[in-house]
Enzyme design. Structure first.
Site, PDB file in Angstrom:
ATOM      1  CD  GLU A  11      -8.719 -30.396 -72.494  1.00 19.84           C
ATOM      2  OE1 GLU A  11     -10.022 -29.918 -72.521  1.00 19.84           O
ATOM      3  OE2 GLU A  11      -8.329 -31.625 -71.884  1.00 19.84           O
ATOM      4  CE  LYS A  58      -2.881 -19.789 -91.678  1.00 19.14           C
ATOM      5  NZ  LYS A  58      -2.901 -19.260 -93.039  1.00 19.14           N
ATOM      6  CE1 TYR A  84     -22.734 -32.934 -68.668  1.00 20.39           C
ATOM      7  CE2 TYR A  84     -22.101 -34.011 -70.814  1.00 20.39           C
ATOM      8  CZ  TYR A  84     -22.996 -33.779 -69.852  1.00 20.39           C
ATOM      9  OH  TYR A  84     -24.365 -34.059 -69.865  1.00 20.39           O
ATOM     10  CG  HIS A 112     -10.574 -29.352 -68.997  1.00 20.99           C
ATOM     11  ND1 HIS A 112     -11.236 -29.891 -70.084  1.00 20.99           N
ATOM     12  CD2 HIS A 112     -11.271 -28.600 -68.163  1.00 20.99           C
ATOM     13  CE1 HIS A 112     -12.618 -29.362 -69.572  1.00 20.99           C
ATOM     14  NE2 HIS A 112     -12.390 -28.809 -68.263  1.00 20.99           N
TER      15      HIS A 112
END
Length: 531
Positions: A182, A386, A93, A180
């Site tokens: 990622e 974490k 997008y 994408h």
């Protein structure tokens, strides 16, 4: 909350801002940038461009999102962003929004691509695709397409259905891809992201565990000054690393307070007293507050109410410890003005403190804090995931048994009993949890899974047969999950033999439990903890 907490290293020389347009992968984009050793944060698309630029980002990434750029209510972006001289990468997008804002053509062409898609690189020597194959697999999720790139851009990739799947403008340092990069399904996605960061934005990968420690120690010293702090130590890796960081900064002016609220696992208190103090040399004050917490929780079954009660009682105990420390120090002693917490980024996001996120559940150390909090908070891990916290712990020299310990929530077993909390139910759950941990450790699965909550369904009973007689006992749930950062998780495929041993031992050794069930739900849709 009395004042804003110390956050993660926002003073890092290079910060990449991820502008979130409602993407399911926004946090993942930030993680991938951090994996490239450059600090990154997520900001909402509603943030004015002037405010985004005021933060002096070294680069900006526009995330994907569920909207169509030409829809009436679609989130937009001020074109001034592209004239500011800051390198920008648009994804999905964000790519279409960049194209539309700069005069390209985006329309609902019928070229729908979802999932794994073949990409053809048209210019292999380009900034983004240098060193990647001419044909590669990427992860698509779009129903609109860019058919004409804006003036000044070179089209650098296409698919069978979309003629403009990537474009680049090196002069203005503006880049975009329709897919994408990622997600792991984009086979060279991390390489493309790193090319944008290192080649397009010309950033240096300098954000490391060592730099985090250096920046946070300096920030903590400046914040605390000559005063003292107490740290709520739970025995988990988060509070342990936070305490070690603050101890590095102010030394003996930190006192760790371990609150035994009666909701801990078997052997927890003894382990904290032995392992953490031996590793760090911190001053430790142990407070037995089991009666206080259990009385406050009596008859409470609503999980949000449990978390808020636990958060409130923690603060009241810390205030009592503060008064005792001040009294011990006498008139010449420094004021105990600060409270250290091991709050992480996933805690903030799930408590509604992310970029337009809903309040999934109030973590006791975020949404569960009382409004009349008298402490100023120090939260040096607030913007970390974490695995990043573990790296900081290793940098500080904490032993592996602390750094690699599986996560355990601050509210303890209180949120692993679905229903009212009683001493009897806690004792029952402690034994079941201890058995599960013992068998997972014996089978060597400690490092393979993220954690394995054991949940007692206190309000549910089932018929069983034990010792040739009918029983009517509680079921317990095993929730083994695999994750990188707790933002998302999948259930762990443990060997049947291991699960069988755990089930047999629990039903044989724990009174009033006659059934063990396995939770095979991912996150989303379920959270890791049941409450």
């Amino acid at each position: 909350m009395a004042s804003a907490p110390t956050s993660a290293p926002t003073s890092a020389p290079d910060t990449v801002l991820v502008v979130d347009f409602g993407a399911q992968y926004a946090q993942l984009i930030a993680r991938r940038v951090r994996e490239a050793r450059i600090y990154s944060e997520v900001v909402p698309s509603t943030m004015p461009v002037a405010d985004i630029l005021a933060r002096k980002p070294a680069a900006i990434i526009l995330s994907g999102g569920p909207s169509s750029v030409y829809a009436e209510d679609a989130p937009g972006i001020d074109p001034a962003l592209f004239r500011a001289g800051v390198p920008v990468l648009g994804l999905c997008y964000g790519f279409q929004l960049m194209a539309q804002s700069l005069g390209g053509t985006v329309a609902h062409t019928g070229a729908r691509e979802y999932g794994r898609t073949g990409l053809t690189v048209l210019r292999q020597g380009s900034t983004l695709f240098e060193g990647t194959p001419a044909e590669q697999q990427v992860w698509m999720s779009h129903g609109d397409a860019c058919s004409d790139a804006p003036a000044g851009f070179q089209v650098t990739a296409a698919t069978g259905l979309v003629p403009v799947a990537a474009f680049e403008d090196d002069e203005r340092r503006l880049y975009g891809v329709q897919y994408h990069p990622e997600v792991m399904h984009s086979t060279h996605g991390q390489q493309v992201l790193e090319h944008f960061l290192y080649r397009g934005a010309r950033l240096t990968p300098s954000w490391t565990a060592g730099s985090i420690v250096e920046e946070q120690v300096a920030a903590i010293r400046q914040q605390v000054g000559g005063k003292r702090a107490i740290c709520g130590l739970s025995g988990g890796v988060d509070s342990a690393v936070a305490a070690a960081l603050v101890n590095e900064a102010i030394g003996s002016r930190l006192t760790c307070v371990y609150v035994d609220h009666g909701l801990m696992r078997k052997g927890e208190t003894e382990q904290v007293e032995k392992d953490f103090v031996a590793a760090t040399g911190v001053q430790l004050k142990v407070v037995d507050a089991a009666d206080r917490f259990l009385n406050a929780l009596a008859g409470v079954s609503d999980p949000e109410q449990k978390r808020k009660i636990i958060g409130r009682e923690f603060i009241r105990v810390f205030e009592q410890a503060q008064a005792e420390l001040v009294a011990e120090a006498g008139e010449a002693g420094e004021d105990v003005a600060f409270l250290v917490q091991g709050t992480l980024y996933p805690d903030v996001v799930e408590s509604g403190g992310g970029t337009g996120t809903a309040n999934i559940k109030s973590h006791h150390n975020v949404g569960g804090l009382p409004e009349d909090l008298e402490f100023e908070l120090i939260e040096p891990l607030r913007q970390l995931f974490k695995d990043e916290v573990r790296m900081v712990g290793q940098e500080l020299g904490l032993p592996e048994e602390i750094v690699q310990r599986q996560p355990f929530p601050g509210p303890g077993l209180g949120i692993r009993i679905v229903g009212d909390i009683t001493r009897e139910r806690l004792d029952l759950l402690r034994e079941a949890d201890a058995i599960a941990r013992e068998e997972l450790s014996a089978a060597g699965h400690d490092r393979e899974i993220w954690q394995c909550p054991v949940v007692l369904l206190a309000g549910v009973r089932s018929v069983g047969v034990q010792g040739d007689g009918r029983t009517y006992g509680h079921p317990v749930v095993l929730r083994p999950v695999s994750s990188e950062d707790a933002m998302t998780a999948d259930w762990s495929r443990l060997p049947y033999d291991t699960l069988a041993k755990i089930s047999t031992r629990i039903t044989n050794e724990v009174p009033d439990v006659n059934r063990v069930v396995l939770d095979i739900t991912s996150k989303p849709p379920g959270t890791i903890e049941w409450e």
